[in-house]
Design a protein around this motif. Structure first.
Motif, short mmCIF file in Angstrom:
data_model
loop_
_atom_site.label_atom_id
_atom_site.label_comp_id
_atom_site.label_asym_id
_atom_site.label_seq_id
_atom_site.Cartn_x
_atom_site.Cartn_y
_atom_site.Cartn_z
N TRP A 62 -2.20 6.61 -5.86
CA TRP A 62 -2.64 6.12 -4.55
C TRP A 62 -3.02 4.65 -4.74
O TRP A 62 -3.78 4.32 -5.65
CB TRP A 62 -3.85 6.88 -4.04
N TYR A 63 -2.53 3.76 -3.89
CA TYR A 63 -2.82 2.34 -4.05
C TYR A 63 -3.13 1.72 -2.70
O TYR A 63 -2.30 1.73 -1.79
CB TYR A 63 -1.62 1.62 -4.68
N VAL A 88 7.09 9.52 -1.73
CA VAL A 88 6.39 8.24 -1.62
C VAL A 88 6.24 7.88 -0.15
O VAL A 88 7.13 8.14 0.67
CB VAL A 88 7.13 7.12 -2.39
N THR A 89 5.08 7.32 0.18
CA THR A 89 4.80 6.86 1.54
C THR A 89 4.20 5.47 1.45
O THR A 89 3.19 5.27 0.77
CB THR A 89 3.82 7.80 2.26
N PHE A 90 4.80 4.51 2.12
CA PHE A 90 4.31 3.13 2.09
C PHE A 90 3.38 2.87 3.27
O PHE A 90 3.68 2.09 4.18
CB PHE A 90 5.48 2.15 2.07
N VAL A 110 16.41 8.05 -2.42
CA VAL A 110 15.42 8.51 -3.38
C VAL A 110 14.14 8.85 -2.62
O VAL A 110 13.67 8.05 -1.82
CB VAL A 110 15.12 7.44 -4.45
N ALA A 111 13.61 10.03 -2.86
CA ALA A 111 12.38 10.49 -2.20
C ALA A 111 12.47 10.36 -0.69
O ALA A 111 11.50 10.02 -0.01
CB ALA A 111 11.17 9.72 -2.73
N GLY A 112 13.68 10.61 -0.15
CA GLY A 112 13.87 10.57 1.29
C GLY A 112 14.00 9.19 1.87
O GLY A 112 14.06 9.04 3.10
N ARG A 113 14.08 8.15 1.02
CA ARG A 113 14.19 6.78 1.51
C ARG A 113 15.54 6.18 1.15
O ARG A 113 16.05 6.38 0.04
CB ARG A 113 13.07 5.91 0.93
N ALA A 114 16.12 5.46 2.10
CA ALA A 114 17.39 4.78 1.84
C ALA A 114 17.17 3.69 0.79
O ALA A 114 16.17 2.97 0.82
CB ALA A 114 17.94 4.17 3.13
N ALA A 115 18.10 3.59 -0.14
CA ALA A 115 17.91 2.66 -1.25
C ALA A 115 19.23 2.03 -1.67
O ALA A 115 20.30 2.61 -1.50
CB ALA A 115 17.29 3.38 -2.44
N GLN A 172 0.85 -1.19 0.00
CA GLN A 172 0.00 0.00 0.00
C GLN A 172 0.88 1.23 0.00
O GLN A 172 1.91 1.29 0.68
CB GLN A 172 -0.92 -0.01 1.22
N MET A 173 0.48 2.24 -0.78
CA MET A 173 1.37 3.38 -0.95
C MET A 173 0.63 4.56 -1.55
O MET A 173 -0.48 4.44 -2.08
CB MET A 173 2.51 3.01 -1.90
N SER A 174 1.27 5.70 -1.50
CA SER A 174 0.84 6.89 -2.24
C SER A 174 2.10 7.68 -2.55
O SER A 174 3.08 7.63 -1.81
CB SER A 174 -0.13 7.73 -1.43
N GLY A 175 2.09 8.36 -3.68
CA GLY A 175 3.29 9.11 -4.04
C GLY A 175 3.15 9.86 -5.34
O GLY A 175 2.12 9.80 -6.02
N THR A 176 4.20 10.57 -5.67
CA THR A 176 4.27 11.35 -6.91
C THR A 176 5.46 10.86 -7.73
O THR A 176 6.57 10.76 -7.21
CB THR A 176 4.45 12.85 -6.62
#
Length: 383
Positions: free
Chosen positions: A94-95, A236-238, A181-186, A56-60
């Motif tokens: 949005w998912y 993005v927010t999971f 990326v988008a504030g998330r460690a990757a 589940q997530m939402s983002g641009t």
């Protein structure tokens, strides 16, 4: 078709480039636990096949193309294939589940939304102030195409999967665990082609450090310090999106229509049939980084997607009529003006070269295209 175009454009670019690794390691200041390329590829494959779909997530998502083409006429925010060749555009996603999703395409002065909430589905176009209620096909009922896109079709997952599915010995791969990326460690996989005939210098795939979902794909052309093509999350927010994101009521004064997608089974729209025919006509020559697509192409037979009565075909527009013609025709003209006449034992035609993709339009009615050098296209043209 409007929602299918971004999917097709991303798929074409991904398919033209190809990928596959030979494992190498790159050290860095650890942020995430160290993992080898083999482990990350396995993690990404498992995440893509996970039961229940993506988290589940939402983002641009932002997609940017900088291929070195001339400035193209504005496409008015539409999802035109030509509009995908230059500039930047955003997609909001949005998912919540397979039957709870929303995708928004903001335009310059409008926005289109596709909202699915259980058995309710709406397509909203603020530009025309029209809300279309969609009746989805019943179970077992034939549909001409998947009625709604999965969020993965419109995110970096679609492009990244094209690379991950083509893993072989034709590419060197290095791994870092310090990307963000988008504030998330990757984690970042860097794919470097060995083929001399490819225009690709490297491809960078960023995988989320927690769920291994692709967050960003960057394709660098040889000799360029900036990506020629990039698609990735800017935010993005999971977590589960709020329920109101999937609720829709047509605004007061809006035109409300209904469309039964189930009844389209066996009555595929004209453009859908054209797309199927085009896919059948495409021939693929080569493999990996030097793949070339060959298909029939006669400019005089092409027409705008929504051709109006009395409107001329693209190939028939005279130079003095270009300004008053469709933006599609103007954009095509702008690209063709950059073409260089070429000839050889294979015949003659026009070569269009960008940073990342080269295309050859032959006078005998063929279009050859790939992320390869002009010499590679000429070789294929002579086969």
């Amino acid at each position: 078709m409007r929602w299918g175009v971004p999917i097709a454009a991303a798929a074409v670019i991904g398919a033209a480039i190809g990928a596959g690794p030979v494992i190498a390691a790159v050290s860095g200041d650890p942020v995430l636990p160290e993992r080898s390329a083999e482990q990350l590829l396995a993690d990404a494959a498992a995440a893509a096949k996970k039961a229940g779909g993506p988290p589940q997530m939402s983002g641009t998502v932002q997609q940017t193309a900088s291929l070195g083409l001339p400035a193209l006429p504005s496409q008015g925010g539409s999802a035109s294939p030509l509009a995908m060749l230059s500039g930047s555009r955003e997609i909001k996603v949005w998912y919540g589940a397979e039957d709870r999703l929303r995708v928004a395409l903001p335009g310059q002065m409008s926005e289109t939304n596709l909202i699915v909430n259980g058995d309710q589905a709406w397509y909203w176009d603020s530009g025309t102030n029209t809300a279309t209620k969609l009746k989805l096909p019943a179970e077992g009922e034939q549909s001409p195409a998947k009625p709604v896109p999965s969020p993965t079709d419109l995110t970096p997952q679609q492009v990244a999967q094209g690379f991950l599915d083509r893993v072989d010995e034709s590419t060197g791969v290095s791994v870092t665990n310090t990307a963000e990326v988008a504030g998330r460690a990757a984690y970042q996989l860097v794919l470097t082609p060995k083929a001399q005939g490819s225009l690709v210098q490297e491809v960078r795939l960023a995988l989320d450090g927690e769920n291994y979902m692709p967050l960003q794909v960057q394709v660098f052309a040889k000799g360029s310090a900036e990506p020629a093509f990039q698609v990735g999350f800017t935010q993005v927010t999971f977590t589960a999106p709020a329920a109101e994101n999937f609720a829709f009521t047509p605004p007061a004064g809006a035109k409300v229509e209904e469309q039964d997608l189930g009844k389209l089974g066996g009555q595929q729209p004209e453009h859908g049939k054209e797309a199927e025919k085009a896919a059948e006509d495409v021939k693929v020559v080569g493999e990996g980084w030097t793949t070339v697509a060959v298909l029939p192409f006669k400019p005089g037979e092409q027409k705008p997607a929504e051709q109006k009565p009395g409107e001329q075909k693209l190939g028939e527009l005279k130079p003095e009529e270009q300004q008053s013609g469709s933006s599609e025709a103007q954009a095509l003209t702008a690209i063709l003006e950059q073409a260089t006449p070429v000839s050889g034992a294979w015949g003659s035609g026009k070569m269009i070269k960008t940073k990342l993709v080269t295309a050859l339009l032959t006078d005998d009615g063929r279009l050859l295209a790939g992320a390869v050098t002009p010499d590679e296209l000429v070789k294929v043209a002579g086969q």
